[in-house]
Design a protein around this motif. Structure first.
Motif, mmCIF file in Angstrom:
data_model
loop_
_atom_site.group_PDB
_atom_site.id
_atom_site.type_symbol
_atom_site.label_atom_id
_atom_site.label_comp_id
_atom_site.label_asym_id
_atom_site.label_seq_id
_atom_site.Cartn_x
_atom_site.Cartn_y
_atom_site.Cartn_z
ATOM 1 N N ALA A 175 0.847 -1.195 0.000
ATOM 2 C CA ALA A 175 0.000 0.000 0.000
ATOM 3 C C ALA A 175 0.881 1.243 0.000
ATOM 4 C CB ALA A 175 -0.921 0.002 1.219
ATOM 5 N N ALA A 176 0.339 2.330 -0.544
ATOM 6 C CA ALA A 176 1.069 3.597 -0.577
ATOM 7 C C ALA A 176 0.109 4.756 -0.363
ATOM 8 C CB ALA A 176 1.796 3.766 -1.909
ATOM 9 N N SER A 177 0.539 5.686 0.481
ATOM 10 C CA SER A 177 -0.225 6.910 0.707
ATOM 11 C C SER A 177 0.634 8.089 0.253
ATOM 12 C CB SER A 177 -0.604 7.054 2.185
ATOM 13 O OG SER A 177 -1.439 8.171 2.380
ATOM 14 N N ILE A 178 0.127 8.844 -0.700
ATOM 15 C CA ILE A 178 0.895 9.912 -1.336
ATOM 16 C C ILE A 178 0.358 11.265 -0.883
ATOM 17 C CG2 ILE A 178 1.390 11.039 -3.551
ATOM 18 C CD1 ILE A 178 0.738 7.329 -3.524
ATOM 19 N N PHE A 179 1.219 12.070 -0.281
ATOM 20 C CA PHE A 179 0.827 13.404 0.136
ATOM 21 C C PHE A 179 1.471 14.448 -0.766
ATOM 22 C CE2 PHE A 179 -0.479 11.185 3.885
ATOM 23 C CZ PHE A 179 -1.410 12.001 4.531
ATOM 24 N N TYR A 180 0.635 15.194 -1.453
ATOM 25 C CA TYR A 180 0.985 16.361 -2.275
ATOM 26 C C TYR A 180 2.317 16.251 -3.013
ATOM 27 C CZ TYR A 180 2.016 17.475 2.717
ATOM 28 O OH TYR A 180 2.364 17.427 4.059
ATOM 29 N N GLN A 200 -3.595 5.524 -1.879
ATOM 30 C CA GLN A 200 -4.330 6.612 -1.257
ATOM 31 C C GLN A 200 -3.603 7.910 -1.601
ATOM 32 O OE1 GLN A 200 -4.021 7.539 3.097
ATOM 33 N NE2 GLN A 200 -6.215 7.016 3.135
ATOM 34 N N CYS A 201 -4.341 8.979 -1.905
ATOM 35 C CA CYS A 201 -3.712 10.250 -2.262
ATOM 36 C C CYS A 201 -4.327 11.402 -1.482
ATOM 37 C CB CYS A 201 -3.868 10.520 -3.752
ATOM 38 S SG CYS A 201 -2.992 9.370 -4.831
ATOM 39 N N HIS A 202 -3.463 12.372 -1.125
ATOM 40 C CA HIS A 202 -3.890 13.568 -0.409
ATOM 41 C C HIS A 202 -3.310 14.796 -1.115
ATOM 42 C CE1 HIS A 202 -5.003 11.079 3.166
ATOM 43 N NE2 HIS A 202 -3.993 10.344 2.721
ATOM 44 N N PHE A 203 -4.173 15.628 -1.671
ATOM 45 C CA PHE A 203 -3.730 16.852 -2.334
ATOM 46 C C PHE A 203 -4.518 18.048 -1.798
ATOM 47 C CE2 PHE A 203 -2.079 13.645 -5.147
ATOM 48 C CZ PHE A 203 -0.916 14.196 -5.653
ATOM 49 N N ALA A 204 -4.041 19.249 -2.095
ATOM 50 C CA ALA A 204 -4.640 20.473 -1.569
ATOM 51 C C ALA A 204 -5.079 21.381 -2.707
ATOM 52 C CB ALA A 204 -3.646 21.200 -0.671
ATOM 53 N N ASN A 205 -6.298 21.883 -2.622
ATOM 54 C CA ASN A 205 -6.846 22.690 -3.702
ATOM 55 C C ASN A 205 -6.204 24.074 -3.815
ATOM 56 O OD1 ASN A 205 -8.596 20.672 -4.544
ATOM 57 N ND2 ASN A 205 -10.239 21.345 -3.177
ATOM 58 N N GLU A 234 -10.133 6.602 -2.357
ATOM 59 C CA GLU A 234 -9.163 7.110 -1.387
ATOM 60 C C GLU A 234 -8.331 8.260 -1.970
ATOM 61 O OE1 GLU A 234 -8.534 6.367 1.769
ATOM 62 O OE2 GLU A 234 -9.498 4.449 2.173
ATOM 63 N N PHE A 235 -8.912 8.982 -2.908
ATOM 64 C CA PHE A 235 -8.245 10.146 -3.481
ATOM 65 C C PHE A 235 -8.898 11.390 -2.879
ATOM 66 C CE2 PHE A 235 -5.420 11.394 -7.032
ATOM 67 C CZ PHE A 235 -5.578 12.772 -6.963
ATOM 68 N N TYR A 236 -8.130 12.080 -2.019
ATOM 69 C CA TYR A 236 -8.686 13.190 -1.254
ATOM 70 C C TYR A 236 -8.086 14.522 -1.690
ATOM 71 C CZ TYR A 236 -10.142 9.332 1.753
ATOM 72 O OH TYR A 236 -10.683 8.168 2.229
ATOM 73 N N GLN A 237 -8.934 15.541 -1.728
ATOM 74 C CA GLN A 237 -8.502 16.901 -2.029
ATOM 75 C C GLN A 237 -9.095 17.829 -0.968
ATOM 76 O OE1 GLN A 237 -9.766 16.018 -6.268
ATOM 77 N NE2 GLN A 237 -8.193 17.560 -6.695
ATOM 78 N N TYR A 238 -8.223 18.613 -0.348
ATOM 79 C CA TYR A 238 -8.600 19.418 0.812
ATOM 80 C C TYR A 238 -8.533 20.911 0.514
ATOM 81 C CZ TYR A 238 -7.349 14.953 3.052
ATOM 82 O OH TYR A 238 -7.252 13.622 3.394
ATOM 83 N N ASP A 239 -9.255 21.672 1.302
ATOM 84 C CA ASP A 239 -9.193 23.126 1.220
ATOM 85 C C ASP A 239 -7.999 23.593 2.047
ATOM 86 O OD1 ASP A 239 -9.826 25.763 0.690
ATOM 87 O OD2 ASP A 239 -11.224 25.916 2.379
ATOM 88 N N ALA A 240 -6.819 23.476 1.475
ATOM 89 C CA ALA A 240 -5.580 23.759 2.205
ATOM 90 C C ALA A 240 -4.471 24.089 1.218
ATOM 91 C CB ALA A 240 -5.182 22.554 3.057
ATOM 92 N N ASP A 241 -3.298 24.452 1.765
ATOM 93 C CA ASP A 241 -2.120 24.744 0.954
ATOM 94 C C ASP A 241 -1.213 23.512 0.887
ATOM 95 O OD1 ASP A 241 -2.056 27.839 0.420
ATOM 96 O OD2 ASP A 241 -2.693 27.622 2.498
ATOM 97 N N HIS A 242 -0.195 23.613 0.060
ATOM 98 C CA HIS A 242 0.827 22.578 -0.025
ATOM 99 C C HIS A 242 1.453 22.356 1.361
ATOM 100 C CE1 HIS A 242 3.840 20.136 -2.084
ATOM 101 N NE2 HIS A 242 4.782 20.739 -1.377
ATOM 102 N N ALA A 243 1.858 21.115 1.623
ATOM 103 C CA ALA A 243 2.554 20.762 2.871
ATOM 104 C C ALA A 243 1.722 21.076 4.112
ATOM 105 C CB ALA A 243 3.921 21.448 2.948
#
Length: 278
Positions: A175-180, A200-205, A234-243
């Motif tokens: 498994a792999a979880s990728i952040f931004y 799983q992926c986590h990115f910021a809008n 499991e592909f997530y996009q948040y109301d946030a900045d990079h890092a």
């Protein structure tokens, strides 16, 4: 324009916009109460110790070495290096999953103090060798009795996590979880991401690191993973900045609410994919 140069330009633009301090800032005491590296030979964590280890020739730090779990996690650094932020996360993940968690020191002891130095270190990094470091860490964990290995990375580490999934032999990672972070196509093509590895992926809008983790890049990666046959549940996009996960905020604002939500999703994901027999 190289991938690293492009990333540096994006981050410097964001640093100017946010006017945030560099890594030389004083870290709040409440944050430093857990794990700090570099330092002594061993480090106190919430439930155990953290140790320096040689993982098949790769210098690394390890948390949870006395756990009995058959799950293991590799935590890959941001472009700053193996910072206190990353060692704290490694320990926290180990504590949350009651498993071994290891973080390879890709820069071999070097830490960046500002974006220019981070660019220099990242530009000098042999990305193929970094993927090989991940493979060695996975092999080292399996030599300790670990059966299912997951990888999670942040920023540069996120890109390397996905690249490792694509380039390493099947069954190296579960498994792999990728952040931004998304790897350059010259390193690894996301369309070739094997369906045998849960993603799983986590990115910021609000991310403006163009071509690396901005919303356009995230949407392109989403389509590539879909084409590769992966579910996007499991592909997530948040109301946030990079890092947004980095509470030390060396270049971008920390978002506690989003960070905690993403962390809970990370732990739930690894619990399901790595500890299914426990």
């Amino acid at each position: 324009e190289t991938f690293v140069t492009m990333l540096l330009a994006s981050i410097i633009r964001c640093e100017i916009q946010h006017q945030t301090p560099r890594l030389t800032q004083q870290i709040p005491k409440a944050i430093t109460n857990s794990v700090i590296f570099p330092g002594g030979k061993r480090y106190l964590s919430q439930r155990g110790t953290m140790a320096k280890v040689d993982a098949n020739g790769v210098p690394a730090v390890l948390a949870g070495e006395d756990t009995k779990s058959k799950a293991g996690v590799i935590v890959i650094q941001e472009w700053w290096g193996l910072t206190p932020h990353i060692t704290r996360l490694t320990t926290r993940i180990s504590d949350s999953l009651s498993c071994m968690a290891i973080s390879p020191d890709l820069y071999r002891g070097k830490l960046a103090q500002d974006a220019m130095e981070a660019n220099h270190l990242m530009n000098d990094l042999d990305w193929e060798m970094a993927v090989n470091d991940v493979e060695k860490c996975a092999g080292w964990l399996k030599g300790k009795g670990i059966e299912r290995v997951g990888v999670v990375g942040f920023c540069m580490g996120g890109a390397l996590s996905l690249a490792s999934v694509i380039k390493l032999p099947v069954n190296t990672l579960a498994a792999a979880s990728i952040f931004y972070g998304s790897p350059p196509s010259s390193l690894a093509d996301p369309i070739k991401t094997p369906t045998s590895v849960a993603i799983q992926c986590h990115f910021a809008n609000k991310d403006t690191t163009e071509g690396f983790a901005d919303i356009k890049t995230a949407e392109r990666l989403k389509e590539q993973l879909k084409e590769a046959g992966h579910s996007l549940d499991e592909f997530y996009q948040y109301d946030a900045d990079h890092a947004f996960m980095n509470e030390d905020a060396p270049a971008f604002p920390y978002n506690k609410e989003v960070a905690e939500q993403a962390y809970e999703r990370l732990i739930a994901f690894f619990t399901r994919e790595l500890k299914r027999k426990e």
